[in-house]
Enzyme design. Structure first.
Site, mmCIF file in Angstrom:
data_model
loop_
_atom_site.group_PDB
_atom_site.id
_atom_site.type_symbol
_atom_site.label_atom_id
_atom_site.label_comp_id
_atom_site.label_asym_id
_atom_site.label_seq_id
_atom_site.Cartn_x
_atom_site.Cartn_y
_atom_site.Cartn_z
ATOM 1 N N SER A 1 32.517 16.825 -7.132
ATOM 2 C CA SER A 1 32.474 15.917 -5.979
ATOM 3 C C SER A 1 31.137 15.180 -5.905
ATOM 4 C CB SER A 1 32.765 16.661 -4.672
ATOM 5 O OG SER A 1 31.700 17.488 -4.303
ATOM 6 N N MET B 1 26.777 25.065 -14.061
ATOM 7 C CA MET B 1 26.580 26.490 -13.796
ATOM 8 C C MET B 1 25.853 27.218 -14.932
ATOM 9 S SD MET B 1 27.693 26.545 -10.842
ATOM 10 C CE MET B 1 27.694 28.286 -10.455
ATOM 11 N N ARG B 2 24.959 26.520 -15.607
ATOM 12 C CA ARG B 2 24.209 27.171 -16.681
ATOM 13 C C ARG B 2 22.713 26.956 -16.449
ATOM 14 N NH1 ARG B 2 26.758 28.460 -21.129
ATOM 15 N NH2 ARG B 2 24.839 28.218 -22.318
ATOM 16 N N LEU C 1 19.193 26.103 -17.886
ATOM 17 C CA LEU C 1 18.725 25.350 -19.049
ATOM 18 C C LEU C 1 17.572 26.089 -19.723
ATOM 19 C CD1 LEU C 1 18.721 21.797 -17.428
ATOM 20 C CD2 LEU C 1 20.418 22.737 -19.020
ATOM 21 N N HIS D 1 21.038 21.376 -4.699
ATOM 22 C CA HIS D 1 21.253 22.773 -4.314
ATOM 23 C C HIS D 1 21.667 22.823 -2.846
ATOM 24 C CE1 HIS D 1 20.733 27.089 -4.511
ATOM 25 N NE2 HIS D 1 20.129 27.021 -3.333
ATOM 26 N N GLU E 1 11.159 25.326 -15.068
ATOM 27 C CA GLU E 1 11.641 26.520 -15.764
ATOM 28 C C GLU E 1 12.167 27.592 -14.806
ATOM 29 O OE1 GLU E 1 9.064 24.778 -16.740
ATOM 30 O OE2 GLU E 1 9.210 24.546 -18.921
ATOM 31 N N ASP F 1 15.761 27.073 -9.321
ATOM 32 C CA ASP F 1 15.719 26.234 -8.110
ATOM 33 C C ASP F 1 14.309 26.115 -7.531
ATOM 34 O OD1 ASP F 1 18.536 25.935 -8.261
ATOM 35 O OD2 ASP F 1 18.830 27.823 -7.196
#
Ligand code: GRF
Length: 218
Positions: free
Chosen positions: A14, A91-92, A94, A110, A143, A146
């Site tokens: 969305s 949903m991964r 990095l 978020h 790194e 969030d």
């Protein structure tokens, strides 16, 4: 020249749709060069196709390591000359290799007011804690989980009787406003990162224009 975007998604998309809509409505001077999807059945795929946007579906299970997967994503983003990477329900986590490659050129959205409630099950955590306001945050990705510098936050009230779903829906409406706005601020070259602070040129003058039912800054 429109800002060249690569959007990384895993699910319903969305926020991807909100970015597409903002571009089509000419509120956002950007162009989605490619949508990278790590789940073949994601509804986001459908959304991208409907709008004639290039897609790349990459299955992490086909790569020996996270870094190998990330390298494949980077190749894809390079092939499409992407300038800004937007995570939209991706949903991964990095790898640091990816972050270094696109340092200060990766955004995430978020569904909480960071640094409160990072990670998953965010609405459950907010309701469990009993906060009276929650919201959403667009931030640069570093790194950490969030933890990167904050670009925009939008605030909504938490109401008595809220469920995870009702709170998530209220927040999501605001996500759809602030994510395209954050990208547009970058497209206009208005942002400057100074340490943890993201400064926005001209934001003081815009305070009057902000939504009455929620609060978005800048
Ligand atoms: C959104 O709540 C976003 O904040 C979080 O993942 C969700 C993605 O939703 N990162 P959608 O796929 O954009 O609908």
């Amino acid at each position: 020249m429109p800002l060249r975007l690569g959007i990384l998604v895993s699910g319903r998309g969305s926020n991807l749709q909100a970015i597409i809509d903002a571009i089509e409505a000419k509120r956002l001077a950007a162009e989605i060069r490619v949508v990278v999807i790590d789940q073949a059945e994601a509804y986001a795929l459908e959304r991208a196709r409907t709008h004639g946007i290039a897609t790349a579906t990459l299955d992490a299970k086909e790569y020996p390591s996270r870094e190998d997967f990330d390298r494949a994503v980077i190749r894809c983003l390079r092939d499409h000359q992407v300038e800004l990477v937007c995570l939209a329900g991706f949903m991964r986590i990095l790898s640091s290799h990816f972050i270094q490659e696109y340092r200060n050129r990766i955004l995430n959205i978020h569904p909480a007011l960071l640094p409160s409630f990072p990670g998953l099950h965010v609405q459950r955590k907010a309701l469990g804690y009993g906060v009276k306001f929650s919201g959403c945050t667009v931030h640069f990705v570093d790194e950490g989980m969030d933890t990167g510098p904050i670009v925009i936050q939008g605030v909504v009230p938490v109401l008595d009787g809220d469920t995870e779903d009702s709170l998530a829906a209220r927040i999501l409406r605001l996500e759809h406003q602030i994510y395209p706005r954050a990208i547009q601020l970058i497209a206009e070259g208005r942002l400057q990162i100074v340490g943890r602070q993201v400064l926005c040129k001209g934001s003081e003058q815009e305070a009057q224009e902000r939504d009455a039912w929620g609060y978005i800054n800048p």
